[in-house]
Write an enzyme that holds these catalytic residues in place. Structure first.
Site, PDB file in Angstrom:
ATOM      1  N   LYS A  73       0.823  -1.226   0.000  1.00  0.00           N
ATOM      2  CA  LYS A  73       0.000   0.000   0.000  1.00  0.00           C
ATOM      3  C   LYS A  73       0.851   1.267   0.000  1.00  0.00           C
ATOM      4  O   LYS A  73       0.610   2.186  -0.790  1.00  0.00           O
ATOM      5  CB  LYS A  73      -0.923  -0.047   1.225  1.00  0.00           C
ATOM      6  CG  LYS A  73      -2.038   0.951   1.212  1.00  0.00           C
ATOM      7  CD  LYS A  73      -3.161   0.594   2.156  1.00  0.00           C
ATOM      8  CE  LYS A  73      -2.823   0.602   3.609  1.00  0.00           C
ATOM      9  NZ  LYS A  73      -2.081  -0.386   4.252  1.00  0.00           N
ATOM     10  N   THR A  75       4.010   1.504  -0.882  1.00  0.00           N
ATOM     11  CA  THR A  75       4.738   1.490  -2.150  1.00  0.00           C
ATOM     12  C   THR A  75       3.865   2.057  -3.268  1.00  0.00           C
ATOM     13  O   THR A  75       4.316   2.875  -4.079  1.00  0.00           O
ATOM     14  CB  THR A  75       5.173   0.045  -2.491  1.00  0.00           C
ATOM     15  OG1 THR A  75       5.958  -0.461  -1.410  1.00  0.00           O
ATOM     16  CG2 THR A  75       5.965  -0.011  -3.777  1.00  0.00           C
ATOM     17  N   ARG A  96       1.873   8.070   6.952  1.00  0.00           N
ATOM     18  CA  ARG A  96       2.113   7.927   8.385  1.00  0.00           C
ATOM     19  C   ARG A  96       3.587   7.655   8.655  1.00  0.00           C
ATOM     20  O   ARG A  96       4.305   7.167   7.787  1.00  0.00           O
ATOM     21  CB  ARG A  96       1.295   6.761   8.949  1.00  0.00           C
ATOM     22  CG  ARG A  96      -0.211   6.978   8.917  1.00  0.00           C
ATOM     23  CD  ARG A  96      -0.952   5.722   9.323  1.00  0.00           C
ATOM     24  NE  ARG A  96      -0.622   4.616   8.436  1.00  0.00           N
ATOM     25  CZ  ARG A  96      -0.760   3.338   8.760  1.00  0.00           C
ATOM     26  NH1 ARG A  96      -1.192   2.980   9.947  1.00  0.00           N
ATOM     27  NH2 ARG A  96      -0.441   2.390   7.896  1.00  0.00           N
ATOM     28  N   LYS A 107       7.215  -6.457  10.336  1.00  0.00           N
ATOM     29  CA  LYS A 107       7.117  -5.675   9.103  1.00  0.00           C
ATOM     30  C   LYS A 107       8.468  -5.162   8.615  1.00  0.00           C
ATOM     31  O   LYS A 107       8.739  -5.101   7.416  1.00  0.00           O
ATOM     32  CB  LYS A 107       6.160  -4.493   9.322  1.00  0.00           C
ATOM     33  CG  LYS A 107       5.620  -3.905   8.036  1.00  0.00           C
ATOM     34  CD  LYS A 107       4.483  -2.941   8.347  1.00  0.00           C
ATOM     35  CE  LYS A 107       3.887  -2.398   7.062  1.00  0.00           C
ATOM     36  NZ  LYS A 107       2.819  -1.439   7.316  1.00  0.00           N
ATOM     37  N   ALA A 275      -4.034   1.042  12.551  1.00  0.00           N
ATOM     38  CA  ALA A 275      -5.421   0.981  12.091  1.00  0.00           C
ATOM     39  C   ALA A 275      -6.206  -0.160  12.714  1.00  0.00           C
ATOM     40  O   ALA A 275      -7.426  -0.161  12.667  1.00  0.00           O
ATOM     41  CB  ALA A 275      -5.464   0.857  10.572  1.00  0.00           C
ATOM     42  N   PHE A 303      -3.725  -0.843   7.028  1.00  0.00           N
ATOM     43  CA  PHE A 303      -4.329  -2.157   6.817  1.00  0.00           C
ATOM     44  C   PHE A 303      -5.386  -2.107   5.705  1.00  0.00           C
ATOM     45  O   PHE A 303      -5.263  -1.328   4.772  1.00  0.00           O
ATOM     46  CB  PHE A 303      -4.858  -2.734   8.129  1.00  0.00           C
ATOM     47  CG  PHE A 303      -3.761  -3.100   9.096  1.00  0.00           C
ATOM     48  CD1 PHE A 303      -2.716  -3.920   8.707  1.00  0.00           C
ATOM     49  CD2 PHE A 303      -3.747  -2.598  10.394  1.00  0.00           C
ATOM     50  CE1 PHE A 303      -1.677  -4.259   9.578  1.00  0.00           C
ATOM     51  CE2 PHE A 303      -2.718  -2.924  11.275  1.00  0.00           C
ATOM     52  CZ  PHE A 303      -1.697  -3.753  10.863  1.00  0.00           C
ATOM     53  N   PHE A 384       3.762  -8.694  -9.705  1.00  0.00           N
ATOM     54  CA  PHE A 384       4.852  -9.607  -9.362  1.00  0.00           C
ATOM     55  C   PHE A 384       5.240 -10.359 -10.632  1.00  0.00           C
ATOM     56  O   PHE A 384       4.381 -10.646 -11.472  1.00  0.00           O
ATOM     57  CB  PHE A 384       4.412 -10.609  -8.288  1.00  0.00           C
ATOM     58  CG  PHE A 384       4.483 -10.072  -6.881  1.00  0.00           C
ATOM     59  CD1 PHE A 384       5.501 -10.467  -6.025  1.00  0.00           C
ATOM     60  CD2 PHE A 384       3.534  -9.178  -6.419  1.00  0.00           C
ATOM     61  CE1 PHE A 384       5.569  -9.970  -4.726  1.00  0.00           C
ATOM     62  CE2 PHE A 384       3.598  -8.675  -5.131  1.00  0.00           C
ATOM     63  CZ  PHE A 384       4.622  -9.069  -4.281  1.00  0.00           C
ATOM     64  N   TRP A 412       7.064  -0.784  -7.914  1.00  0.00           N
ATOM     65  CA  TRP A 412       8.173  -1.379  -7.153  1.00  0.00           C
ATOM     66  C   TRP A 412       9.403  -1.515  -8.052  1.00  0.00           C
ATOM     67  O   TRP A 412      10.520  -1.200  -7.643  1.00  0.00           O
ATOM     68  CB  TRP A 412       7.765  -2.748  -6.595  1.00  0.00           C
ATOM     69  CG  TRP A 412       8.795  -3.345  -5.686  1.00  0.00           C
ATOM     70  CD1 TRP A 412       8.911  -3.181  -4.334  1.00  0.00           C
ATOM     71  CD2 TRP A 412       9.893  -4.201  -6.067  1.00  0.00           C
ATOM     72  NE1 TRP A 412      10.007  -3.879  -3.856  1.00  0.00           N
ATOM     73  CE2 TRP A 412      10.620  -4.503  -4.895  1.00  0.00           C
ATOM     74  CE3 TRP A 412      10.321  -4.725  -7.288  1.00  0.00           C
ATOM     75  CZ2 TRP A 412      11.739  -5.320  -4.908  1.00  0.00           C
ATOM     76  CZ3 TRP A 412      11.451  -5.541  -7.303  1.00  0.00           C
ATOM     77  CH2 TRP A 412      12.145  -5.828  -6.119  1.00  0.00           C
TER      78      TRP A 412
END
Length: 558
Positions: A73, A75, A96, A107, A275, A303, A384, A412
């Protein structure tokens, strides 16, 4: 081409001086407070001077229910903003700040990934400009003043068994969830049960993210309820005369932080409530700054859409008077196959049957955005290399049945260039008519608001209040606080309150075991299922791989 880790990509970036980023953003130097060459705070008083400037379009990036396969998210938020600038739009991102807990836990950081990152990545993921330390200090000052008041005679008649205020530390430390303190005799304090929350779950964090200036900050801090008297009357930080000193600790933390993406796009990073246990959005001030300075302001909520987006719409937008123009729902083919029952080790293999089983999770989130909140949205498939054409076509086909387009996001691997297709669709959506409506009316009784979120957003059969929540519901409404919005504390891994229920479960009810008034933040927290406000570390914490060499170069962050 040799694979590079996120931190290697970030460290190889030639960053612009923060004064140059401020010029790109349109921030006058008189509002800029530099923290070295690449970070700065921006004085919130700039907003008053820009009051007559029209607001840019507000775009929310949210996601499907998270899985171990990852969704991306942040990214996507960074890459989309870079992509908007690549197609000639004036765009700024507002995100954030990462918490140290997840950085050293599972994470490992939250500054984006690949070629869609914010930098300086190591600073942002570690101490940054000290905001979280200031929030923890203000939280713990209030705790110290509360216990000192009891020790010094307890003039307010505070019941030590009805204290609701906990101490805070920005670290995953399950050992501190429930403690007994004040031991060792009369001079060492009053013995009582106590506990810690992670700093990002502290109400002080929520207050900072919702306050507009120092007077508003002090008013909100003073309204924090810390406990109850023997007669059942709420006791606030104002009763303890704590809000002035707390605000003094937070005066700099109140100012948003300005940094940049790898491509030199201005980025505001400020505040970081979780969240799943808090309201999950960056500060209102940072969002407003982005909207005043840019034609397109991109922000994210933590999230999945059932948590972060719901709180963004029902709490942040409502309290701040914000109207979003478009929503991006991030998904990956891999994550959807996981929701369809494929083990993590087998997600690289094409599996159309599992993908079709997992797709209802995405479609339910998209349906909520369109049909409950009345907002136009696009699905961003975070690409991906293992995704097959057949899988991507299936996702697109099912989304089009709901009248929603799909954009392949390659940010990405390609940065802003890989976000241009998504950016074009977002610009198109921002011109579509929206009919933004929260999911419930504020004047409803507490239980009706809980039921609205559970049935309309989670697609549950309803809500059950158990244990303390039954009595707390009556007490909160008797206090006159029943008209506040609801902040659901719920597992992020499922639409339900059971993390094992993947996909889009049906035939379940949500159990609320505690209700708590956050008078400063201006919402009621409803704790569901087994949710904890202090996470623990995993069996193999990310901290084991983080290191620093003799030159001060950090490794292992991702």
């Amino acid at each position: 081409m040799a694979y590079k880790s996120d931190i290697e990509i970030a460290q190889a970036c030639e960053k612009k001086k923060i004064t140059e980023i401020a010029k790109i953003a349109g921030v006058d130097e008189k509002y800029l407070e530099q923290y070295g060459n690449y970070k700065a705070k921006v004085d919130y008083r700039m907003l008053k001077d820009l009051a007559d400037r029209p607001d840019g379009k507000l775009i929310l990036v949210t996601a499907i229910t998270p899985t171990p396969a990852g969704e991306g998210k942040t990214t996507t938020s960074v890459g989309l903003t870079d992509g908007l600038r690549k197609i000639g739009k004036n765009a700024v991102v507002a995100l954030r700040e990462p918490s140290l807990g997840p950085v050293f836990g599972i994470k490992g950081g939250a500054a984006g990934g690949g070629y869609a990152q914010v930098v300086p990545m190591e600073d942002i993921n570690l101490h940054f400009t000290g905001d979280f330390h200031a929030i923890g200090a203000a939280n713990n000052l209030l705790a110290a003043m509360l216990d000192n008041h009891i020790q010094q005679g307890n003039e307010l008649g505070i019941d030590p068994k009805r204290i609701t205020w906990k101490r805070a530390v920005d670290m995953n430390d399950r050992q501190l969830r429930q403690i007994v303190d004040g031991l060792g005799g009369r001079m060492q304090g009053v013995p009582r049960e106590d506990g810690f929350e992670i700093t990002v779950a502290s109400e002080v964090m929520a207050v900072l993210c919702l306050a507009s200036d120092i007077p508003d900050l002090k008013k909100r801090l003073g309204s924090i309820i810390v406990g109850y008297t023997y007669q059942g009357k709420p006791v606030t930080a104002h009763d303890l005369k704590a809000e002035g000193a707390m605000a003094a600790l937070l005066k700099d933390a109140l100012k948003p932080n300005l940094v940049q993406t790898l491509e030199g796009t201005p980025a505001f990073i400020h505040g970081g409530p979780f969240a799943n246990i808090a309201h999950g959005c960056n500060s209102v001030t940072a969002t407003r700054m982005a909207m005043k300075l840019a034609d397109y302001a991109v922000t994210e909520a933590g999230f999945a859409a059932d948590l972060g987006a719901e709180k963004f719409f029902d709490i942040k937008c409502r309290l701040a008077g914000l109207t979003p123009s478009a929503v991006v729902v991030v998904a990956t083919v891999r994550a959807l196959k996981y929701h369809g029952g494929v083990p993590k080790a087998e997600l690289n293999n094409e599996n159309l049957e599992a993908l079709e089983k997992g797709l209802p999770n995405l479609l339910q989130h998209v349906g909520n955005i369109k049909n409950v909140y009345g907002l136009p949205c696009v699905v961003a498939i975070n690409a991906f290399p293992t995704d097959t054409k057949a899988e991507l076509d299936l996702v697109e086909e099912k989304c089009k049945e709901l009248g929603v387009n799909v954009a392949l996001s390659e940010v990405w691997a390609k940065g802003g260039e890989g976000g241009m297709a998504l950016a074009e669709e977002v610009v198109r959506l921002c011109e579509q008519p929206g009919h933004f409506t929260p999911s419930y009316e504020l004047d409803l009784p507490i239980r009706d608001k809980l039921n609205a979120i559970a049935t309309r957003i989670y697609h549950a059969d309803g809500v059950d209040l158990v244990g303390n929540a039954i009595k707390q519901e009556k007490e909160i409404e008797a206090m006159g606080c029943g008209g506040l919005p609801i902040c659901m504390a719920k597992t992020q891994y499922s639409f339900s309150d059971d993390p094992a229920k993947l996909g889009a479960p049906k035939g379940f009810r949500v159990t609320v075991r505690n209700l708590k008034v956050c008078g400063g933040a201006g919402f009621i927290v409803a704790l569901t299922g087994d949710i904890m406000t202090m996470p623990g570390l995993p069996k193999v914490p990310a901290a084991e791989k983080i290191d620093v060499d003799e030159n001060g170069v950090i490794s292992g962050l991702f």
